[in-house]
Structures are given as structure tokens and as C-alpha cells.
Design a protein around this motif. Sequence first.
Motif, PDB file in Angstrom:
ATOM      1  N   THR A 171       0.821  -1.212   0.000  1.00  0.00           N
ATOM      2  CA  THR A 171       0.000   0.000   0.000  1.00  0.00           C
ATOM      3  C   THR A 171       0.856   1.264   0.000  1.00  0.00           C
ATOM      4  O   THR A 171       0.364   2.337  -0.301  1.00  0.00           O
ATOM      5  N   ASP A 172       2.151   1.118   0.309  1.00  0.00           N
ATOM      6  CA  ASP A 172       3.040   2.273   0.391  1.00  0.00           C
ATOM      7  C   ASP A 172       3.975   2.418  -0.802  1.00  0.00           C
ATOM      8  O   ASP A 172       4.706   3.397  -0.894  1.00  0.00           O
ATOM      9  N   THR A 173       3.984   1.438  -1.708  1.00  0.00           N
ATOM     10  CA  THR A 173       4.891   1.497  -2.850  1.00  0.00           C
ATOM     11  C   THR A 173       4.301   0.750  -4.038  1.00  0.00           C
ATOM     12  O   THR A 173       3.464  -0.137  -3.870  1.00  0.00           O
ATOM     13  N   ASP A 174       4.746   1.094  -5.211  1.00  0.00           N
ATOM     14  CA  ASP A 174       4.273   0.448  -6.433  1.00  0.00           C
ATOM     15  C   ASP A 174       5.296  -0.551  -6.952  1.00  0.00           C
ATOM     16  O   ASP A 174       5.353  -0.834  -8.133  1.00  0.00           O
ATOM     17  N   PHE A 175       6.127  -1.100  -6.074  1.00  0.00           N
ATOM     18  CA  PHE A 175       7.150  -2.063  -6.478  1.00  0.00           C
ATOM     19  C   PHE A 175       6.462  -3.386  -6.809  1.00  0.00           C
ATOM     20  O   PHE A 175       5.673  -3.900  -6.026  1.00  0.00           O
ATOM     21  N   PRO A 176       6.738  -3.987  -7.962  1.00  0.00           N
ATOM     22  CA  PRO A 176       5.978  -5.164  -8.402  1.00  0.00           C
ATOM     23  C   PRO A 176       6.327  -6.449  -7.637  1.00  0.00           C
ATOM     24  O   PRO A 176       7.467  -6.654  -7.227  1.00  0.00           O
ATOM     25  N   ILE A 177       5.343  -7.317  -7.476  1.00  0.00           N
ATOM     26  CA  ILE A 177       5.579  -8.651  -6.935  1.00  0.00           C
ATOM     27  C   ILE A 177       6.458  -9.388  -7.936  1.00  0.00           C
ATOM     28  O   ILE A 177       6.222  -9.348  -9.139  1.00  0.00           O
ATOM     29  N   GLY A 178       7.511 -10.026  -7.446  1.00  0.00           N
ATOM     30  CA  GLY A 178       8.482 -10.691  -8.307  1.00  0.00           C
ATOM     31  C   GLY A 178       9.665  -9.800  -8.641  1.00  0.00           C
ATOM     32  O   GLY A 178      10.693 -10.275  -9.101  1.00  0.00           O
ATOM     33  N   GLY A 179       9.531  -8.504  -8.399  1.00  0.00           N
ATOM     34  CA  GLY A 179      10.628  -7.569  -8.644  1.00  0.00           C
ATOM     35  C   GLY A 179      11.723  -7.731  -7.610  1.00  0.00           C
ATOM     36  O   GLY A 179      11.474  -8.169  -6.478  1.00  0.00           O
TER      37      GLY A 179
END
Length: 76
Positions: A20-28
Motif C-alpha cells: 500500500t506504500d509502494t508500487d514495487f511489483p511482486i516478483g521484482g
Amino acid sequence: LNTFILYGPAIGTIELPASTDTDFPIGGQFQIQLTVSGSCTISPGAGVTINGTATLSSQWQVKTVKRVSASVWTMF
């Protein structure tokens, strides 16, 4: 793969945020490198779990950090 290089006399703590605090992708994933003697602790944000050893404790140490779900990161 991005690398964050940590240098300076006082490294301290880095916080891994929840989805909810970042747009970093799952798997990144990214790397953290400690270039000075000392240590750096990777701490979980609210509701976050970190799998693996969350400390860099020696000069030139590199850790890879991977987001495996919305609230779980793995360090290796």
C-alpha cells in the motif's frame, strides 16, 4: 537489476514498505551493497514480513531483495 550502494559513516536502517506504500511489483528484485565497514539493518514496515537474514554486516557485502507477495520480501 538495480543496485543501491550504501556508503558513509552511519548507514543505519532501511525499511521495506507494504504494497500500500509502494508500487514495487511482486516478483521484482533489487540489490543492496554495503561499501563501508559497519552494518545496515533491513527492517519490515507495518504488516511486512522479511524472510532471510535482514542485516548487511561486512564491507562489500551484497544482498538481493525480492518481493514475493504484497507483504512478504525475501533476502538472499
